[in-house]
Design a protein around this motif. Structure first.
Motif, PDB file in Angstrom:
ATOM      1  N   SER A  76       5.054 -10.040 -11.579  1.00  0.00           N
ATOM      2  CA  SER A  76       5.392  -8.670 -11.609  1.00  0.00           C
ATOM      3  C   SER A  76       3.960  -7.900 -10.848  1.00  0.00           C
ATOM      4  CB  SER A  76       5.908  -8.233 -12.634  1.00  0.00           C
ATOM      5  OG  SER A  76       5.000  -8.497 -13.710  1.00  0.00           O
ATOM      6  N   LYS A  77       3.051  -8.712 -10.920  1.00  0.00           N
ATOM      7  CA  LYS A  77       1.828  -7.917 -10.444  1.00  0.00           C
ATOM      8  C   LYS A  77       1.842  -7.787  -9.050  1.00  0.00           C
ATOM      9  CE  LYS A  77      -3.164  -8.105 -11.305  1.00  0.00           C
ATOM     10  NZ  LYS A  77      -4.310  -9.143 -11.781  1.00  0.00           N
ATOM     11  N   LEU A  78       1.917  -6.435  -8.485  1.00  0.00           N
ATOM     12  CA  LEU A  78       1.944  -6.210  -6.907  1.00  0.00           C
ATOM     13  C   LEU A  78       0.803  -5.520  -6.806  1.00  0.00           C
ATOM     14  CD1 LEU A  78       5.861  -5.583  -5.997  1.00  0.00           C
ATOM     15  CD2 LEU A  78       4.465  -7.628  -5.950  1.00  0.00           C
ATOM     16  N   GLU A  79       0.029  -5.637  -5.737  1.00  0.00           N
ATOM     17  CA  GLU A  79      -0.980  -4.887  -4.920  1.00  0.00           C
ATOM     18  C   GLU A  79      -0.782  -4.259  -3.696  1.00  0.00           C
ATOM     19  OE1 GLU A  79      -4.348  -7.583  -7.706  1.00  0.00           O
ATOM     20  OE2 GLU A  79      -4.060  -7.907  -5.249  1.00  0.00           O
ATOM     21  N   LEU A  80      -1.239  -3.053  -3.596  1.00  0.00           N
ATOM     22  CA  LEU A  80      -1.099  -2.305  -2.266  1.00  0.00           C
ATOM     23  C   LEU A  80      -2.461  -2.608  -1.287  1.00  0.00           C
ATOM     24  CD1 LEU A  80       0.406  -0.628   0.084  1.00  0.00           C
ATOM     25  CD2 LEU A  80      -0.319   1.138  -1.225  1.00  0.00           C
ATOM     26  N   PHE A  81      -2.230  -3.159  -0.355  1.00  0.00           N
ATOM     27  CA  PHE A  81      -3.505  -2.926   0.488  1.00  0.00           C
ATOM     28  C   PHE A  81      -3.363  -2.121   1.866  1.00  0.00           C
ATOM     29  CE2 PHE A  81      -6.439  -7.011  -0.470  1.00  0.00           C
ATOM     30  CZ  PHE A  81      -6.307  -6.932  -1.803  1.00  0.00           C
ATOM     31  N   VAL A  82      -4.250  -1.595   2.266  1.00  0.00           N
ATOM     32  CA  VAL A  82      -4.145  -0.700   3.609  1.00  0.00           C
ATOM     33  C   VAL A  82      -5.534  -1.180   4.438  1.00  0.00           C
ATOM     34  CG1 VAL A  82      -4.263   1.717   4.495  1.00  0.00           C
ATOM     35  CG2 VAL A  82      -2.701   0.925   2.183  1.00  0.00           C
ATOM     36  N   ASN A  83      -5.068  -1.011   5.417  1.00  0.00           N
ATOM     37  CA  ASN A  83      -6.267  -1.161   6.705  1.00  0.00           C
ATOM     38  C   ASN A  83      -6.174   0.109   7.543  1.00  0.00           C
ATOM     39  OD1 ASN A  83      -7.648  -1.854   8.968  1.00  0.00           O
ATOM     40  ND2 ASN A  83      -7.163  -4.090   8.504  1.00  0.00           N
ATOM     41  N   THR A  84      -7.031   1.025   7.220  1.00  0.00           N
ATOM     42  CA  THR A  84      -7.163   2.155   8.285  1.00  0.00           C
ATOM     43  C   THR A  84      -7.542   1.787   9.772  1.00  0.00           C
ATOM     44  OG1 THR A  84      -9.363   2.617   7.284  1.00  0.00           O
ATOM     45  CG2 THR A  84      -7.393   3.650   6.203  1.00  0.00           C
ATOM     46  N   ALA A  85      -8.282   0.940   9.824  1.00  0.00           N
ATOM     47  CA  ALA A  85      -9.029   0.240  11.222  1.00  0.00           C
ATOM     48  C   ALA A  85      -7.537  -0.032  12.041  1.00  0.00           C
ATOM     49  CB  ALA A  85      -9.905  -0.567  10.972  1.00  0.00           C
TER      50      ALA A  85
ATOM     51  N   LYS B  14      -4.923  -0.354  -3.787  1.00  0.00           N
ATOM     52  CA  LYS B  14      -5.807  -0.998  -4.656  1.00  0.00           C
ATOM     53  C   LYS B  14      -7.094  -1.467  -3.575  1.00  0.00           C
ATOM     54  CE  LYS B  14      -6.662  -5.283  -7.199  1.00  0.00           C
ATOM     55  NZ  LYS B  14      -7.927  -5.872  -6.089  1.00  0.00           N
ATOM     56  N   THR B  15      -6.802  -1.800  -2.368  1.00  0.00           N
ATOM     57  CA  THR B  15      -7.897  -2.063  -1.283  1.00  0.00           C
ATOM     58  C   THR B  15      -7.756  -1.294  -0.271  1.00  0.00           C
ATOM     59  OG1 THR B  15      -8.340  -4.172  -2.590  1.00  0.00           O
ATOM     60  CG2 THR B  15      -9.200  -4.023  -0.359  1.00  0.00           C
ATOM     61  N   VAL B  16      -8.825  -0.949   0.345  1.00  0.00           N
ATOM     62  CA  VAL B  16      -8.469  -0.119   1.632  1.00  0.00           C
ATOM     63  C   VAL B  16      -9.650  -0.975   2.716  1.00  0.00           C
ATOM     64  CG1 VAL B  16      -8.845   1.988   2.897  1.00  0.00           C
ATOM     65  CG2 VAL B  16      -7.919   2.037   0.559  1.00  0.00           C
ATOM     66  N   ILE B  17      -9.320  -1.277   3.757  1.00  0.00           N
ATOM     67  CA  ILE B  17     -10.238  -2.212   4.491  1.00  0.00           C
ATOM     68  C   ILE B  17     -10.135  -0.952   6.103  1.00  0.00           C
ATOM     69  CG2 ILE B  17     -10.320  -4.004   6.295  1.00  0.00           C
ATOM     70  CD1 ILE B  17      -8.218  -5.322   4.183  1.00  0.00           C
ATOM     71  N   LYS B  18     -11.744  -0.603   6.175  1.00  0.00           N
ATOM     72  CA  LYS B  18     -11.889   0.317   6.796  1.00  0.00           C
ATOM     73  C   LYS B  18     -12.344  -0.176   8.517  1.00  0.00           C
ATOM     74  CE  LYS B  18     -12.787   3.604   3.479  1.00  0.00           C
ATOM     75  NZ  LYS B  18     -13.980   4.598   2.904  1.00  0.00           N
TER      76      LYS B  18
ATOM     77  N   TYR C 285      -1.286 -15.409  12.306  1.00  0.00           N
ATOM     78  CA  TYR C 285      -0.895 -13.962  12.286  1.00  0.00           C
ATOM     79  C   TYR C 285      -1.829 -13.212  13.203  1.00  0.00           C
ATOM     80  CZ  TYR C 285       0.421  -9.588  10.050  1.00  0.00           C
ATOM     81  OH  TYR C 285       1.296  -8.437   9.859  1.00  0.00           O
ATOM     82  N   GLU C 286      -2.927 -13.723  13.664  1.00  0.00           N
ATOM     83  CA  GLU C 286      -3.908 -13.070  14.673  1.00  0.00           C
ATOM     84  C   GLU C 286      -3.072 -12.755  15.948  1.00  0.00           C
ATOM     85  OE1 GLU C 286      -6.354 -14.000  11.650  1.00  0.00           O
ATOM     86  OE2 GLU C 286      -4.938 -15.428  12.505  1.00  0.00           O
ATOM     87  N   SER C 287      -2.131 -13.942  16.383  1.00  0.00           N
ATOM     88  CA  SER C 287      -1.289 -13.582  17.680  1.00  0.00           C
ATOM     89  C   SER C 287      -0.468 -12.408  17.510  1.00  0.00           C
ATOM     90  CB  SER C 287      -0.597 -15.042  18.016  1.00  0.00           C
ATOM     91  OG  SER C 287       0.365 -15.387  16.906  1.00  0.00           O
ATOM     92  N   LEU C 288       0.146 -12.276  16.371  1.00  0.00           N
ATOM     93  CA  LEU C 288       0.763 -11.055  15.963  1.00  0.00           C
ATOM     94  C   LEU C 288       0.154  -9.889  16.137  1.00  0.00           C
ATOM     95  CD1 LEU C 288       3.773 -10.450  15.252  1.00  0.00           C
ATOM     96  CD2 LEU C 288       3.370 -10.530  13.071  1.00  0.00           C
TER      97      LEU C 288
ATOM     98  N   SER D  19      -3.039 -10.723   4.996  1.00  0.00           N
ATOM     99  CA  SER D  19      -2.437 -10.194   6.289  1.00  0.00           C
ATOM    100  C   SER D  19      -3.142  -8.927   6.720  1.00  0.00           C
ATOM    101  CB  SER D  19      -1.037 -10.243   6.664  1.00  0.00           C
ATOM    102  OG  SER D  19      -0.472 -11.780   6.464  1.00  0.00           O
ATOM    103  N   VAL D  20      -3.183  -8.192   5.700  1.00  0.00           N
ATOM    104  CA  VAL D  20      -3.829  -6.912   5.954  1.00  0.00           C
ATOM    105  C   VAL D  20      -5.422  -7.039   6.209  1.00  0.00           C
ATOM    106  CG1 VAL D  20      -4.423  -4.536   5.036  1.00  0.00           C
ATOM    107  CG2 VAL D  20      -2.159  -5.637   4.217  1.00  0.00           C
ATOM    108  N   LYS D  21      -6.029  -8.010   5.797  1.00  0.00           N
ATOM    109  CA  LYS D  21      -7.417  -8.106   6.031  1.00  0.00           C
ATOM    110  C   LYS D  21      -7.463  -8.805   7.612  1.00  0.00           C
ATOM    111  CE  LYS D  21      -8.279  -9.735   1.335  1.00  0.00           C
ATOM    112  NZ  LYS D  21      -8.524 -10.883   0.377  1.00  0.00           N
ATOM    113  N   ARG D  22      -6.543  -9.218   8.032  1.00  0.00           N
ATOM    114  CA  ARG D  22      -6.244  -9.981   9.377  1.00  0.00           C
ATOM    115  C   ARG D  22      -5.839  -8.969  10.229  1.00  0.00           C
ATOM    116  NH1 ARG D  22      -3.232 -15.291   7.887  1.00  0.00           N
ATOM    117  NH2 ARG D  22      -3.853 -16.025   9.856  1.00  0.00           N
ATOM    118  N   GLY D  23      -5.345  -7.827   9.996  1.00  0.00           N
ATOM    119  CA  GLY D  23      -5.109  -6.986  10.985  1.00  0.00           C
ATOM    120  C   GLY D  23      -3.650  -5.999  10.762  1.00  0.00           C
ATOM    121  N   ALA D  24      -2.797  -6.413   9.655  1.00  0.00           N
ATOM    122  CA  ALA D  24      -1.703  -5.735   9.346  1.00  0.00           C
ATOM    123  C   ALA D  24      -2.219  -4.372   8.791  1.00  0.00           C
ATOM    124  CB  ALA D  24      -0.694  -6.389   8.331  1.00  0.00           C
ATOM    125  N   ILE D  25      -1.220  -3.218   8.945  1.00  0.00           N
ATOM    126  CA  ILE D  25      -1.701  -1.981   8.343  1.00  0.00           C
ATOM    127  C   ILE D  25      -1.531  -1.784   7.021  1.00  0.00           C
ATOM    128  CG2 ILE D  25      -1.050   0.575   8.514  1.00  0.00           C
ATOM    129  CD1 ILE D  25      -0.195   0.201  11.324  1.00  0.00           C
TER     130      ILE D  25
END
Length: 326
Positions: free
Chosen positions: A294-303, A321-325, A231-234, A252-258
């Motif tokens: 059925s348990k889905l979680e929304l992750f967001v990476n503002t950086a 649920k989780t925001v990575i800054k 994923y880092e290459s993407l 993948s959000v922790k690794r750089g997806a929005i």
């Protein structure tokens, strides 16, 4: 020590030994579980760890009353087939196959040893089971299938004006091929198009992503194992070319997806572990229907959003649920 004392001690030892033998059947018998994954990356590793932890809670602890073996195919389907043959020859009580290629290899290798798949998007399309009901065979498991309409909604929330959605994937991976076909039809209903970029190997991911520069408004990635493992290459392409990345795998959000709206893979592993435990306790895999989470979680990476030229709506960030800054 007198002769009578020796006799008394011998009798006591004998009685204790007999008691231990009689008590043994009440204790959990030793079991063997073999686990394999097509490749190592955070999501699949989380499934493995979840299975192991759940088995411990169910009374099957590795190193005590459970023989636990894990092998990764390192992204090679040929190696996956070799591992499958090796595990079948070992004759464990159950085999856990994480991700579609490993599950397909195991199902092809045995019709008798219980096979529990996990992290497989479409077990029917992958020909692991005929349908989602109890299979009547040696196969059952837990799918990570996602409702694609919710994925399209997320793409629109991240990039409201997006019309061209790029997707890097491995055409040889059954679950990815299924997603591409369905996503193409779903996007068309919203006046959007899918632009495909093939990455048959992990080393092809960066090149495939570069081929989308100037052709797409956003890149979406499913749980394709080749893509997730590299994923880092993407991310580098997304950051350099200012192409927003939206994923279905929260790691993948922790690794750089929005952003990603996805399954918690550790929880998926725990859910899979419960199925394995039921089989170790005597249930037949063919009597257990395939399941989903059925348990889905929304992750967001503002950086990542800033790096990829996107301004996120405050309500999207606040609903995560989780925001990575950073």
């Amino acid at each position: 020590m007198s002769y009578n004392t020796k006799l008394t001690l011998r009798a006591l030892v004998g009685a204790l030994s007999l008691a231990a033998v009689c008590a043994a059947p009440a204790m959990a018998a030793d079991k063997a579980v073999s686990v394999t994954a097509i490749v190592e990356h955070p999501a699949l590793d989380a499934v493995r760890d979840g299975v192991k932890d759940e088995l411990k809670d169910e009374g099957f602890e590795a190193g005590k009353n459970l023989k636990w073996e894990y092998q990764s195919a390192q992204g090679n389907t040929g190696t996956a087939a070799q591992i499958a043959r090796k595990f079948v020859g070992d004759k464990p009580d159950a085999i856990v196959a994480i991700a579609t290629p490993s599950a397909q290899a195991l199902v092809a290798a045995t019709k008798t040893i219980p096979v529990i798949y996990s992290g497989v998007t479409d077990p029917v399309a992958a020909q692991l089971v005929k349908d989602w009901k109890a299979s009547g065979t040696n196969v059952t498991g837990v799918s990570d299938v996602l409702e694609l309409d919710k994925q399209v909604d997320l793409i629109k929330r991240v990039v409201p004006k997006a019309k061209r959605v790029g997707m890097v994937y491995n055409p040889g991976e059954a679950n990815s091929a299924v997603v591409v076909k369905a996503l193409k039809e779903l996007l068309a209903k919203s006046g959007m198009t899918l632009v495909e970029a093939a990455a048959p190997r992990s080393v092809d991911v960066g090149t495939a992503a570069k081929s989308l520069i100037g052709k797409v408004d956003v890149i979406y990635t499913n749980t394709d194992n080749n893509v997730v493992s590299a994923y880092e290459s993407l991310v580098k392409v997304g950051n350099d070319a200012k192409i927003p990345l939206v994923a279905s795998d929260t790691d993948s959000v922790k690794r750089g997806a929005i952003a990603a709206l996805g399954v918690n893979y550790y929880d998926l592993g725990r859910q899979t572990g419960k199925v394995v435990a039921r089989i170790l306790k005597g249930e037949k895999p063919g009597d257990i229907a395939s399941a989903t989470s059925s348990k889905l979680e929304l992750f967001v990476n503002t950086a990542a959003a800033q790096k990829q030229g996107v301004t996120l709506a405050p309500e999207l960030v606040s609903s995560a649920k989780t925001v990575i800054k950073q």
